[in-house]
Design an enzyme around this catalytic site. Structure first.
Site, PDB file in Angstrom:
ATOM      1  N   LYS A 148       0.749  -1.181   0.204  1.00 46.33           N
ATOM      2  CA  LYS A 148      -0.054   0.118  -0.137  1.00 46.33           C
ATOM      3  C   LYS A 148       0.925   1.200  -0.098  1.00 46.33           C
ATOM      4  CE  LYS A 148      -4.424   1.520   2.068  1.00 46.33           C
ATOM      5  NZ  LYS A 148      -5.217   1.158   0.770  1.00 46.33           N
ATOM      6  N   LEU A 205      -4.188  -5.085  -4.121  1.00 44.34           N
ATOM      7  CA  LEU A 205      -4.117  -4.901  -2.436  1.00 44.34           C
ATOM      8  C   LEU A 205      -4.882  -5.791  -1.972  1.00 44.34           C
ATOM      9  CD1 LEU A 205      -2.871  -3.104  -0.444  1.00 44.34           C
ATOM     10  CD2 LEU A 205      -4.946  -1.878  -0.625  1.00 44.34           C
TER      11      LEU A 205
END
Length: 291
Positions: A148, A205
């Site tokens: 991230k 993600l």
């Protein structure tokens, strides 16, 4: 409402917050981040978000001792300033400040933790069911999307393209063929009662809301297939929805200008929304009692 920030050990009004111009997060996007939703001042799935923040930092070799404990203390300070609001808590960890040079600084510098807390009203039932419009774009990002990272330029350009076409989200596909995720979300489809989503790995993600959604699906006894699906399968889906911290479980009711399903949240999406909201309420109630 006053927005608050934390920088270099101090909580202060966000308009007074400053960072050094040579912070590597500013110069290179050399950092990682998390966004955590607050319900009535309680951070939802707080520990999961902080664990992912620590994993992301480790993956880009930022050594921040006691990161989780420090982040919890910072969150407490910001929540005390803001009160029991529905909001968004943002954390950013950068490698720190050093003269601009691509390699890691020698000697190493101290990493920097930045945090902000902003109001974010709870979603209404109408918002949960009406959903959003989305477009499909080529996924042109790097091959470490599981980190991230703060360097979000491809995501920003994709979201802007969506906005300019009257949509809110861009659904990304590698080689314009295999759907990976949204510019700021994970993507699910429902086809013949089966829930489909891309498996975790370097192309997406590993979303916290995605993880909770899969737990909700298990509690409902839904069949889940975590394997890649194509743009064609996306377009043919009975239901499409995205998941992320700010949208929770949000139906995509229009794709590239074409109405999805009957133009509102489908039956499985609604079931998942109900279970998700119940989990939010249970966690907020439990943590409030122990505060």
């Amino acid at each position: 409402m006053q927005r608050w920030a934390y920088v270099d050990g101090t909580v202060l009004p966000i308009e007074d917050a400053k960072v050094n111009v040579e912070d590597r997060g500013l110069q290179f996007g050399d950092g990682v981040y998390e966004v955590i939703r607050l319900y009535q001042g309680v951070p939802f799935t707080f520990d999961r978000h902080l664990a992912r923040l620590q994993r992301s930092a480790a993956k880009i070799r930022i050594d921040f001792p006691n990161l989780i404990e420090t982040a919890k203390q910072v969150a407490d300070a910001l929540i005390q300033k803001s009160g029991e609001i529905d909001g968004a808590l943002y954390f950013q960890v950068t490698r720190g400040t050093a003269p601009r040079n691509h390699p890691f600084p020698i000697p190493a510098v101290s990493p920097r933790l930045i945090a902000t807390l902003s109001p974010l009203p709870a979603l209404t039932q109408e918002q949960r069911w009406s959903g959003i419009a989305a477009i499909v774009l080529a996924d042109e990002r790097w091959l470490h999307c599981d980190i991230k990272a703060t360097d979000l330029l491809p995501n920003i350009l994709a979201r802007q393209a969506a906005i300019e076409q009257g949509a809110e989200e861009a659904i990304l596909a590698r080689d314009f063929r295999i759907v990976t995720e949204g510019a700021s979300s994970n993507v699910f489809i429902v086809q013949s009662g089966v829930l489909r989503t891309h498996p975790d790995g370097p192309f997406i993600l590993p979303g916290i809301t995605k993880e909770v959604t899969l737990e909700c699906a298990a509690s409902l006894g839904l069949q889940v297939d975590q394997r890649p699906f194509t743009v064609e399968e996306l377009r043919a889906a009975d239901e499409i929805f995205i998941t992320n911290t700010t949208h929770e479980i949000c139906p995509v009711t229009q794709l590239d200008g074409v109405v999805v399903g009957n133009g509102t949240a489908g039956p499985i999406t609604r079931q998942l929304q109900e279970v998700f909201l119940s989990r939010c309420q249970q966690e907020v109630s439990l943590l409030s009692q122990h505060a």
